[in-house]
Write a protein that holds these residues in place. Structure first.
Motif, PDB file in Angstrom:
ATOM      1  N   TRP A   1       0.809  -1.218   0.000  1.00 23.62           N
ATOM      2  CA  TRP A   1       0.000   0.000   0.000  1.00 23.62           C
ATOM      3  C   TRP A   1       0.846   1.274   0.000  1.00 23.62           C
ATOM      4  O   TRP A   1       0.312   2.382  -0.077  1.00 23.62           O
ATOM      5  CB  TRP A   1      -0.937   0.011   1.211  1.00 23.62           C
ATOM      6  N   PHE A   2       2.156   1.126   0.072  1.00 19.92           N
ATOM      7  CA  PHE A   2       3.034   2.279   0.285  1.00 19.92           C
ATOM      8  C   PHE A   2       2.836   3.370  -0.775  1.00 19.92           C
ATOM      9  O   PHE A   2       2.633   4.545  -0.453  1.00 19.92           O
ATOM     10  CB  PHE A   2       4.484   1.775   0.290  1.00 19.92           C
ATOM     11  N   GLU A   3       2.845   2.972  -2.042  1.00 24.23           N
ATOM     12  CA  GLU A   3       2.765   3.994  -3.114  1.00 24.23           C
ATOM     13  C   GLU A   3       1.384   4.636  -3.148  1.00 24.23           C
ATOM     14  O   GLU A   3       1.232   5.816  -3.509  1.00 24.23           O
ATOM     15  CB  GLU A   3       3.106   3.374  -4.470  1.00 24.23           C
ATOM     16  N   HIS A   4       0.348   3.881  -2.746  1.00 25.18           N
ATOM     17  CA  HIS A   4      -1.007   4.444  -2.780  1.00 25.18           C
ATOM     18  C   HIS A   4      -1.192   5.450  -1.635  1.00 25.18           C
ATOM     19  O   HIS A   4      -1.854   6.473  -1.792  1.00 25.18           O
ATOM     20  CB  HIS A   4      -2.038   3.318  -2.725  1.00 25.18           C
ATOM     21  N   VAL A   5      -0.575   5.157  -0.516  1.00 23.64           N
ATOM     22  CA  VAL A   5      -0.596   6.114   0.599  1.00 23.64           C
ATOM     23  C   VAL A   5       0.190   7.365   0.206  1.00 23.64           C
ATOM     24  O   VAL A   5      -0.216   8.492   0.499  1.00 23.64           O
ATOM     25  CB  VAL A   5      -0.033   5.457   1.880  1.00 23.64           C
ATOM     26  N   ALA A   6       1.300   7.162  -0.504  1.00 22.86           N
ATOM     27  CA  ALA A   6       2.103   8.308  -0.960  1.00 22.86           C
ATOM     28  C   ALA A   6       1.250   9.219  -1.834  1.00 22.86           C
ATOM     29  O   ALA A   6       1.314  10.459  -1.736  1.00 22.86           O
ATOM     30  CB  ALA A   6       3.325   7.813  -1.728  1.00 22.86           C
ATOM     31  N   ALA A   7       0.419   8.622  -2.695  1.00 23.81           N
ATOM     32  CA  ALA A   7      -0.431   9.425  -3.590  1.00 23.81           C
ATOM     33  C   ALA A   7      -1.474  10.194  -2.772  1.00 23.81           C
ATOM     34  O   ALA A   7      -1.751  11.372  -3.050  1.00 23.81           O
ATOM     35  CB  ALA A   7      -1.103   8.517  -4.610  1.00 23.81           C
ATOM     36  N   GLU A   8      -2.037   9.569  -1.762  1.00 26.39           N
ATOM     37  CA  GLU A   8      -3.026  10.265  -0.907  1.00 26.39           C
ATOM     38  C   GLU A   8      -2.358  11.424  -0.169  1.00 26.39           C
ATOM     39  O   GLU A   8      -2.913  12.518  -0.043  1.00 26.39           O
ATOM     40  CB  GLU A   8      -3.633   9.289   0.113  1.00 26.39           C
ATOM     41  N   HIS A   9      -1.169  11.156   0.328  1.00 24.03           N
ATOM     42  CA  HIS A   9      -0.390  12.166   1.041  1.00 24.03           C
ATOM     43  C   HIS A   9      -0.164  13.390   0.128  1.00 24.03           C
ATOM     44  O   HIS A   9      -0.409  14.532   0.513  1.00 24.03           O
ATOM     45  CB  HIS A   9       0.937  11.522   1.462  1.00 24.03           C
ATOM     46  N   LYS A  10       0.274  13.113  -1.081  1.00 24.50           N
ATOM     47  CA  LYS A  10       0.583  14.186  -2.038  1.00 24.50           C
ATOM     48  C   LYS A  10      -0.684  15.001  -2.328  1.00 24.50           C
ATOM     49  O   LYS A  10      -0.660  16.229  -2.365  1.00 24.50           O
ATOM     50  CB  LYS A  10       1.121  13.527  -3.326  1.00 24.50           C
ATOM     51  N   HIS A  11      -1.778  14.298  -2.472  1.00 25.11           N
ATOM     52  CA  HIS A  11      -3.032  14.983  -2.787  1.00 25.11           C
ATOM     53  C   HIS A  11      -3.460  15.899  -1.637  1.00 25.11           C
ATOM     54  O   HIS A  11      -3.977  16.988  -1.866  1.00 25.11           O
ATOM     55  CB  HIS A  11      -4.109  13.945  -3.092  1.00 25.11           C
ATOM     56  N   ALA A  12      -3.237  15.449  -0.417  1.00 20.95           N
ATOM     57  CA  ALA A  12      -3.581  16.294   0.742  1.00 20.95           C
ATOM     58  C   ALA A  12      -2.707  17.542   0.767  1.00 20.95           C
ATOM     59  O   ALA A  12      -3.145  18.619   1.161  1.00 20.95           O
ATOM     60  CB  ALA A  12      -3.409  15.503   2.033  1.00 20.95           C
ATOM     61  N   ARG A  13      -1.475  17.409   0.346  1.00 19.94           N
ATOM     62  CA  ARG A  13      -0.565  18.559   0.346  1.00 19.94           C
ATOM     63  C   ARG A  13      -0.847  19.521  -0.817  1.00 19.94           C
ATOM     64  O   ARG A  13      -0.603  20.707  -0.710  1.00 19.94           O
ATOM     65  CB  ARG A  13       0.903  18.099   0.225  1.00 19.94           C
ATOM     66  N   GLU A  14      -1.350  18.963  -1.916  1.00 16.05           N
ATOM     67  CA  GLU A  14      -1.435  19.783  -3.137  1.00 16.05           C
ATOM     68  C   GLU A  14      -2.855  20.127  -3.557  1.00 16.05           C
ATOM     69  O   GLU A  14      -3.063  21.066  -4.305  1.00 16.05           O
ATOM     70  CB  GLU A  14      -0.746  19.045  -4.297  1.00 16.05           C
ATOM     71  N   ASN A  15      -3.826  19.371  -3.087  1.00 16.54           N
ATOM     72  CA  ASN A  15      -5.175  19.575  -3.599  1.00 16.54           C
ATOM     73  C   ASN A  15      -6.157  19.530  -2.420  1.00 16.54           C
ATOM     74  O   ASN A  15      -6.058  20.338  -1.509  1.00 16.54           O
ATOM     75  CB  ASN A  15      -5.444  18.485  -4.657  1.00 16.54           C
ATOM     76  N   VAL A  16      -7.050  18.576  -2.394  1.00 11.17           N
ATOM     77  CA  VAL A  16      -7.962  18.454  -1.253  1.00 11.17           C
ATOM     78  C   VAL A  16      -8.376  16.989  -1.114  1.00 11.17           C
ATOM     79  O   VAL A  16      -8.593  16.300  -2.115  1.00 11.17           O
ATOM     80  CB  VAL A  16      -9.196  19.379  -1.391  1.00 11.17           C
ATOM     81  N   VAL A  17      -8.433  16.525   0.137  1.00 13.67           N
ATOM     82  CA  VAL A  17      -8.890  15.148   0.402  1.00 13.67           C
ATOM     83  C   VAL A  17      -9.977  15.182   1.467  1.00 13.67           C
ATOM     84  O   VAL A  17     -10.057  16.120   2.275  1.00 13.67           O
ATOM     85  CB  VAL A  17      -7.743  14.215   0.869  1.00 13.67           C
TER      86      VAL A  17
END
Ligand SMILES: Cc1cc2nc3c(=O)[nH]c(=O)nc-3n(C[C@H](O)[C@H](O)[C@H](O)COP(=O)(O)OP(=O)(O)OC[C@H]3O[C@@H](n4cnc5c(N)ncnc54)[C@H](O)[C@@H]3O)c2cc1C
Length: 807
Positions: free
Chosen positions: A463-479
């Motif tokens: 799940w590491f890369e998928h969590v990384a994508a969620e993390h990035k989205h929280a920093r750059e967009n909205v979750v």
């Protein structure tokens, strides 16, 4: 029997006797033990007697380390034979994952001076020449582990207690209690009534039913547990260590020229789950050879001498197990003067010495000298009142007693217990759930085409890369993050402000609409609870606490509540779903769903507002747990689905995504935020944790004020620090990893993980304050590998100026 004692302990097993031993040692001599049979007649007398110290939690191992130091001198002190032998223990590994686990144990043990050596199979053979090395790839040796005669140890503890004034009444069944409000005033027994000031329930596998009589929920489940005693084995080498071959689920010790061999089968058998007979004294269950075969077969391969030895006896003795495999200790939250120490999951002989010390400290000093939250009775929730839950989960945990404890492991039984109103919606969107405090919480989201499932590993997980994508989205967009599992309390009434100001270290007397981050401290100034408090109006407050700490917080609130009716407090966890809208585009998204003015001027950071989202009334806290602009929405439960749909539809054009708890962990770590249970514990003060800004020493008296004022004056003893480790690829570091300086252990990590924005491995850990000026030369050891670590000058690695939060 005497008619009064300061402390009455029910249960004369090792734990009850050790509690009496330590109470009297600490100067409380008016102590009585009552047992319905003879001393040791419960689970203690038939224990195999292995005394191992290694547990997955650091402080529990330290508690067991104390047991060893006690047993080492108990015979000399009391004159009673204890059978104690420091024979050492050999742990075997047949897989590389088991080797990780042994290395983790050895690394942790080092952090508090406990010797555990990783050795080769050949060296293991030299220590124990009865083993076959077939399949073994490595081993560890713990020289200070040992074995004891469980009855001997218990009698010696009882003698120690007696010699200092404790009285022991045997063959006397406790039949009930007398109460005055929340206090037990007297214990009813077959031989009469005895009044007391404090009651301690040390009734092992009877703990549940004695708890029922007390009105205290104790989720202990008795299980059968078997071990074989062989006939004497010709030429058995003297001085054999005890052995744990966990890949084969078995353990051994030498016994009068033969071997004791037992284990933890995957399909353990619960017994007498509705209550153990009070006539079950010094009894055993019938041997179940068929069931034992699954352990005996691998055992004969590991120690071929068993084949010809023949089994002299197959002991089947029941013992109290628990739904998470840890004992149940501490002050019973339902009562004001009842303590509990039961459910020792077949490690009560090893734990007994230390557990008695912790209990005596808890009773006399208000808390144990080690933070043993994983054993604290206040870790259980309402769902642990369900016998069905407790039996199903305990069965799984019994079966995992010797299996590998994987990082991020989830359990399969008794799932889907507490579900957010968004559960099904998020599942359809790929949520991979984990369980916390009975709640199903989305840990991460599997994108289309990815199996929504954790694969357990010590290495980089699926799940590491998928969590990384969620993390990035929280920093750059909205979750959107479903945080419904937050524990919530409402405190209101004319005395609410004064009450909260006495409990909280921070200033609660803030204008209506403020959100206050605060700790509640004890008289020593160390942290009992950590929370945010929103002032909804003059006399009404909404308090929000991490998912698993509700009962503990509730207990703290309840034990300090004034009884003049001026304050009313209730838990409202189930009343609100929580959606966290987080990320730089969160305001843009929320604005599309509400008419309220949520501009930075009208709704600044650190405040709360009530408005509508779609058709739904919400309370919103503008706070963040991850270091971005964001809004926690507290939504009356029945509206939560509607609010989620509204946000999702409004957010599609912006690219809104879901994020889970593993992304929170990584975001949070970069931001330097501390967590209750990891960094914030009763071992540390807010000043140690860098939370001095939450201590309002200028306000009137509050609990811990005097201690905190002194600490501020002389400076804190500890400093919470952030370390980073550069490595070619992300490291999956172990928990409680030693922090080294010049090869010397100077601290342990309290949290660790990977920061996906800063692309570094991050660890937090406390250093002694006098080390904090030493900038260089740190290392962190994980799974026996040492990594150079950088002590970060600023604990916050991401947006230390808080620009994003305040935007
Ligand atoms: C087969 C087997 C092997 C084990 N091997 C090991 C080992 O090698 N190492 C290890 O560390 N642990 C081992 N254990 C676990 C260990 O035996 C227990 O954890 C430990 O004995 C628990 O002690 P206790 O004091 O909590 O409970 P107990 O010894 O069960 O004591 C509870 C007491 O409460 C009394 N009581 C209950 N109800 C009442 C009442 N209403 N009124 C008055 N008195 C009451 C009972 O009579 C009993 O004496 C083993 C357990 C089993 C079953």
């Amino acid at each position: 029997m005497q008619d009064h004692a300061q402390v009455v302990i029910i249960g004369g097993g090792i734990v009850g006797c050790s509690t009496a031993y330590h109470l009297t040692k600490m100067g409380w001599n008016d102590v009585v033990i009552i047992d319905k049979g003879e001393l040791t007649s419960g689970s203690t007398w038939h224990a195999a007697g292995l005394v191992g110290q290694l547990r997955s939690e650091r402080n529990i191992t330290r508690m067991l380390q104390y047991s060893v130091s006690l047993y080492d001198q108990l015979e000399a002190e009391t004159g009673f034979a204890t059978g104690w032998k420091m024979s050492g223990c050999l742990h075997f590994a047949s897989t590389k994952e088991r080797m990780y686990e042994l290395k983790k144990g050895a690394t942790t043990a080092r952090s508090f001076g406990l010797e555990m050596n990783i050795i080769t199979p050949r060296e293991a053979y030299d220590l124990c020449p009865i083993i076959s090395l077939d399949g073994i790839i490595g081993a560890a040796y713990m020289p200070t582990d040992g074995e004891a005669d469980p009855s001997g140890i218990t009698q010696a503890l009882a003698q120690g207690a007696r010699s200092r004034g404790a009285k022991i009444y045997r063959n006397n069944l406790v039949t009930g209690f007398e109460f005055d409000k929340n206090r037990v005033t007297a214990v009813k027994t077959k031989e009469g009534v005895i009044t007391c000031e404090i009651l301690v329930n040390c009734t092992g596998m009877w703990g549940y039913q004695v708890g029922e009589m007390l009105g205290v929920n104790i989720p202990v489940v008795p299980f059968m547990h078997q071990y074989a005693i062989t006939n004497p084995i010709k030429d058995l080498p003297p001085k054999l260590p005890t052995i744990r071959d966990k890949d084969n689920l078995i353990y051994y010790k030498e016994e009068v020229g033969g071997l004791v061999m037992g284990g933890y089968e995957r399909n353990g058998i619960p017994w007498a789950i509705d209550g153990v007979s009070n006539d079950f004294n010094s009894n055993l269950l019938n041997s179940d050879f068929d069931h034992f075969l699954q352990l005996a077969e691998p055992a004969t391969k590991r120690t071929p001498c068993l084949e010809s030895a023949g089994i002299r006896k197959l002991i089947n003795g029941p013992e109290g197990f628990t739904p998470d495999g840890d004992a149940i200790m501490g002050p019973a939250p339902e009562k004001d003067n009842v303590y509990v120490a039961v459910g020792f999951n077949a490690f009560g002989i090893a734990a007994g010495g230390g557990a008695g010390k912790m209990m005596a400290e808890w009773i006399i000093e208000g808390e144990p000298s080690l933070d043993i939250w994983p054993l604290d009775i206040r870790r259980f929730g309402g769902y642990h009142h369900s016998r069905k839950y407790n039996v199903e989960r305990t069965k799984e945990i019994y079966g995992k007693h010797y299996t590998i404890h994987w990082p991020h492991e989830e359990h399969d039984s008794a799932r889907r217990v507490r579900r957010s109103p968004l559960y099904n919606t998020l599942k359809e969107k790929g949520a991979v759930y984990g369980a916390k405090y009975g709640w199903e919480r989305a840990n991460w989201y599997a994108p289309q085409g990815v199996a929504p499932k954790d694969e357990i590993t010590f290495e980089i997980p699926n799940w590491f890369e998928h969590v990384a994508a969620e993390h990035k989205h929280a920093r750059e967009n909205v979750v959107l993050i479903d945080q419904t599992s937050f524990c919530k309390f409402e405190v209101e009434g004319p005395g609410a402000l004064e009450f909260l100001n006495r409990l909280c270290a921070n200033q609660i007397d803030q204008p209506v609409g403020k959100v206050i981050y605060t700790q509640m401290c004890n008289d020593r100034g160390t942290i009992e609870c950590d929370m945010t408090v929103g002032r909804l109006d003059e006399t009404r407050f909404l308090m929000v606490v991490g998912t698993a700490f509700g009962l503990r917080t509730w207990w703290w609130i309840k034990t300090h509540m004034p009884d003049d009716g001026s304050v009313f407090a209730k838990e409202v966890t189930s009343a609100y779903g929580v959606i966290n809208v987080i990320g730089p585009k969160s305001r843009t998204l929320l604005e599309k769903t509400t008419n309220a003015d949520i501009s930075n001027q009208s709704f600044p950071f650190g405040t709360c507002r009530q408005f509508t989202v779609g058709y739904a009334p919400v309370i919103s806290f503008r706070v963040t747990y991850v270091g971005e602009l964001g809004y926690e929405l507290y939504i009356p439960t029945e509206f939560a689905g509607h609010v989620y749909d509204t946000l999702w539809e409004a957010g599609e054009a912006l690219g809104v995504k879901n994020a889970g708890y593993r992304a929170i962990a990584s975001l949070h770590l970069e931001k330097g935020y501390a967590d209750w249970g990891s960094e914030l514990t009763p071992e540390y003060t807010p000043f140690d944790a860098g939370l001095g800004f939450c201590v309002a020493l200028e306000k009137d008296a509050f609990i811990g004020k005097d201690a905190l004022a002194k600490i501020k004056g002389k400076g804190p003893a500890w400093k919470l620090c952030t370390f980073t480790i550069d490595a070619a690829k992300p490291l999956m570091l172990q928990g409680s990893a030693p922090i080294l300086h010049d090869g010397r252990v100077v601290g342990v990590t309290s949290s660790s993980g990977y920061g996906h924005t800063i692309k570094k491995n991050i660890c937090y850990g406390y250093l002694p304050a006098d080390m904090a000026g030493v900038a260089d030369g740190y290392e962190i050891e994980s799974y026996k590998t040492v990594f150079p670590a950088r002590l970060e000058p600023n604990r916050q690695l991401y947006d230390p100026e808080r620009k994003r939060i305040l935007a």
